[in-house]
Design a protein around this motif. Structure first.
Motif: not given
Length: 195
Positions: A159-163, A173-184, A124-130
């Motif tokens: 994430i804090e609100k979700f928990l 616990r959800p984790e935060i991942v960054e994608c495209g570090r070498d591309l973007l 999903s992208r920009a749909v709703a709070p977690l």
């Protein structure tokens, strides 16, 4: 990012810049930054999706992130789930014009998707709070599968609100991942929640 499928991605960008703007799916101010902010921002999600996965893209809108993901990864089966008819019409036309044989469009709300518990990945992208998103998406994910929500700088607070809403969620616990570090220039921030 798109390799040999770059001409398909370019055609999709042209659809978004033309029909997407005319139909109100993309704002005219977004056109100059379609590639960085939309197409590439979504396509890098491919880093997190296993091979040959069955992907549900919830609240697909103009096809983001589902269509860039399907273009970048033809091994995936992507179902674009969108409740609004005018958007699903655009999505069906886009899929046909792009010749995407690994994409289907489903006019439905997330709660109406059946069968439950079958998707390897739900995006999903920009749909709703977690919290809302998890309630809609996690029932669709198979055990061991995951929900991938593209978020921005608000990810840690979400994430804090979700928990805080349900302390029992802390065990998964959800984790935060960054994608495209070498591309973007600005990597894509994703909240990953494994079922």
């Amino acid at each position: 990012m798109f390799g040999e499928a770059l001409p398909i991605a370019e055609k999709y960008a042209a659809l978004l810049a033309g029909d997407g703007v005319v139909r109100g799916l993309i704002g005219p101010r977004e056109v100059p930054r379609l590639w960085e902010r939309h197409l590439l921002n979504c396509a890098v999600l491919a880093e997190l999706v296993p091979n040959d996965a069955d992907v549900l893209d919830i609240g697909s809108g103009a096809g983001l992130p589902g269509i860039p993901l399907a273009i970048a990864r033809p091994d995936l089966w992507v179902t674009l789930v969108e409740p609004m008819e005018r958007r699903t019409t655009f999505l069906e036309e886009a899929v046909e014009q792009l010749g995407l044989t690994n994409v289907e469009v489903l006019q439905a709300r997330a709660e109406g998707v059946s069968p439950k518990g079958k998707a390897d990945v739900v995006t999903s992208r920009a749909v709703a709070p977690l919290g809302k998103l998890a309630n809609w998406c996690l029932p669709l994910v198979r055990r061991g599968g995951e929900m991938l929500a593209i978020k921005g700088a608000s990810a840690p607070a979400e994430i804090e609100k979700f928990l805080a809403e349900k302390p029992s969620r802390a065990k998964n616990r959800p984790e935060i991942v960054e994608c495209g570090r070498d591309l973007l220039e600005t990597p894509t921030t994703v909240i990953r929640l494994v079922k």
